[in-house]
Write a protein that holds these residues in place. Structure first.
Motif, mmCIF file in Angstrom:
data_model
loop_
_atom_site.group_PDB
_atom_site.id
_atom_site.type_symbol
_atom_site.label_atom_id
_atom_site.label_comp_id
_atom_site.label_asym_id
_atom_site.label_seq_id
_atom_site.Cartn_x
_atom_site.Cartn_y
_atom_site.Cartn_z
ATOM 1 N N GLY A 127 75.034 35.714 58.923
ATOM 2 C CA GLY A 127 74.243 36.675 59.661
ATOM 3 C C GLY A 127 73.002 36.022 60.235
ATOM 4 O O GLY A 127 72.963 34.805 60.451
ATOM 5 N N PHE A 128 71.977 36.837 60.475
ATOM 6 C CA PHE A 128 70.729 36.370 61.048
ATOM 7 C C PHE A 128 69.565 37.023 60.332
ATOM 8 O O PHE A 128 69.706 38.085 59.745
ATOM 9 N N ILE A 165 70.267 44.431 55.652
ATOM 10 C CA ILE A 165 71.156 45.427 56.252
ATOM 11 C C ILE A 165 72.534 44.808 56.498
ATOM 12 O O ILE A 165 72.636 43.678 56.992
ATOM 13 N N THR A 166 73.587 45.571 56.161
ATOM 14 C CA THR A 166 74.959 45.193 56.480
ATOM 15 C C THR A 166 75.536 46.286 57.374
ATOM 16 O O THR A 166 74.937 47.358 57.511
ATOM 17 N N PRO A 167 76.696 46.073 57.966
ATOM 18 C CA PRO A 167 77.297 47.145 58.767
ATOM 19 C C PRO A 167 77.610 48.408 57.957
ATOM 20 O O PRO A 167 77.631 49.499 58.502
ATOM 21 N N GLU A 168 77.833 48.254 56.647
ATOM 22 C CA GLU A 168 78.192 49.394 55.813
ATOM 23 C C GLU A 168 77.013 50.122 55.187
ATOM 24 O O GLU A 168 77.112 51.291 54.850
ATOM 25 N N VAL A 183 66.955 41.074 57.518
ATOM 26 C CA VAL A 183 68.112 40.215 57.298
ATOM 27 C C VAL A 183 69.358 41.040 57.632
ATOM 28 O O VAL A 183 69.628 42.053 56.988
ATOM 29 N N LEU A 184 70.075 40.620 58.662
ATOM 30 C CA LEU A 184 71.308 41.283 59.099
ATOM 31 C C LEU A 184 72.476 40.389 58.728
ATOM 32 O O LEU A 184 72.615 39.287 59.282
ATOM 33 N N VAL A 185 73.289 40.819 57.777
ATOM 34 C CA VAL A 185 74.409 40.009 57.298
ATOM 35 C C VAL A 185 75.683 40.847 57.270
ATOM 36 O O VAL A 185 75.638 42.077 57.233
ATOM 37 N N ALA A 233 69.586 31.580 61.391
ATOM 38 C CA ALA A 233 70.931 31.926 60.931
ATOM 39 C C ALA A 233 70.945 31.965 59.407
ATOM 40 O O ALA A 233 70.263 31.176 58.752
ATOM 41 N N VAL A 234 71.727 32.885 58.880
ATOM 42 C CA VAL A 234 71.933 32.983 57.433
ATOM 43 C C VAL A 234 73.363 32.547 57.158
ATOM 44 O O VAL A 234 74.298 32.990 57.832
ATOM 45 N N GLU A 235 73.543 31.688 56.175
ATOM 46 C CA GLU A 235 74.851 31.186 55.788
ATOM 47 C C GLU A 235 75.335 31.908 54.539
ATOM 48 O O GLU A 235 74.528 32.445 53.779
ATOM 49 N N PRO A 236 76.629 31.911 54.272
ATOM 50 C CA PRO A 236 77.111 32.509 53.026
ATOM 51 C C PRO A 236 76.498 31.802 51.812
ATOM 52 O O PRO A 236 76.417 30.573 51.781
ATOM 53 N N GLY A 237 76.044 32.577 50.868
ATOM 54 C CA GLY A 237 75.447 32.008 49.669
ATOM 55 C C GLY A 237 74.578 33.008 48.947
ATOM 56 O O GLY A 237 74.693 34.222 49.138
ATOM 57 N N GLU A 238 73.683 32.485 48.134
ATOM 58 C CA GLU A 238 72.812 33.328 47.324
ATOM 59 C C GLU A 238 71.421 33.410 47.927
ATOM 60 O O GLU A 238 70.763 32.395 48.134
ATOM 61 N N ALA A 239 71.006 34.623 48.239
ATOM 62 C CA ALA A 239 69.631 34.875 48.664
ATOM 63 C C ALA A 239 68.908 35.458 47.457
ATOM 64 O O ALA A 239 69.534 35.989 46.537
ATOM 65 N N ARG A 240 67.589 35.365 47.452
ATOM 66 C CA ARG A 240 66.828 35.986 46.375
ATOM 67 C C ARG A 240 65.471 36.409 46.908
ATOM 68 O O ARG A 240 64.938 35.809 47.834
ATOM 69 N N PHE A 241 64.954 37.477 46.308
ATOM 70 C CA PHE A 241 63.641 37.966 46.691
ATOM 71 C C PHE A 241 62.892 38.366 45.428
ATOM 72 O O PHE A 241 63.482 38.749 44.423
ATOM 73 N N LYS A 242 61.549 38.257 45.506
ATOM 74 C CA LYS A 242 60.712 38.532 44.351
ATOM 75 C C LYS A 242 59.946 39.836 44.559
ATOM 76 O O LYS A 242 59.270 40.012 45.571
#
Length: 136
Positions: A67-68, A10-13, A78-80, A45-54
């Motif tokens: 984010g977190f 989820i993002t604010p937008e 995941v809130l970023v 905490a989540v840092e700027p970068g590449e996340a991935r999910f399967k």
């Protein structure tokens, strides 16, 4: 033990993604943070970068900023600040943002502006890295 867990990004937008996934990898302060079904509860905490999910054996990449994440055995939220698919990224625009952030860092503005510039540079670098991986 379950083979999947519920993921929400989820993002604010927008609600970027909602669905069942087999695994998740997030960029964290000390490297990558992996999540599988049955994970112990944690907030990280989540840092700027590449996340991935399967999903169904296929990895999906997403470029995220800070984010977190709240993780339990049955779900991860995941809130970023931002989340983008690599194909959504305009590499030329990201390159210009990187150059602007680097210039602001060289100018040694206020402490607040320094941290804002560092965050902008981290986001631009993550977007540039992600734009080079438009294959997913």
């Amino acid at each position: 033990m379950e083979k999947t867990f519920q993921l929400e990004i989820i993002t604010p937008e927008r609600q970027f993604y909602t669905g069942q996934v087999e695994s998740l990898v997030l960029p964290a302060l000390d490297g990558e943070y992996g999540v599988l079904p049955g994970h112990e509860p944690v907030v990280t905490a989540v840092e700027p970068g590449e996340a991935r999910f399967k999903v169904d054996g296929t990895w999906h990449n997403v470029i995220v900023t800070q984010g977190f994440a709240e993780i339990t055995s049955e779900y991860a939220v995941v809130l970023v600040s931002t989340a983008e698919r690599p194909e959504e990224i305009d590499a030329a625009r990201a390159q210009r943002a990187k150059e602007r952030a680097e210039e602001r860092l060289r100018q040694h503005e206020s402490r607040r502006e320094y941290f804002r510039s560092k965050a902008a540079l981290a986001r631009a670098n993550a977007r540039l890295h992600g734009s080079s991986r438009k294959m997913s």
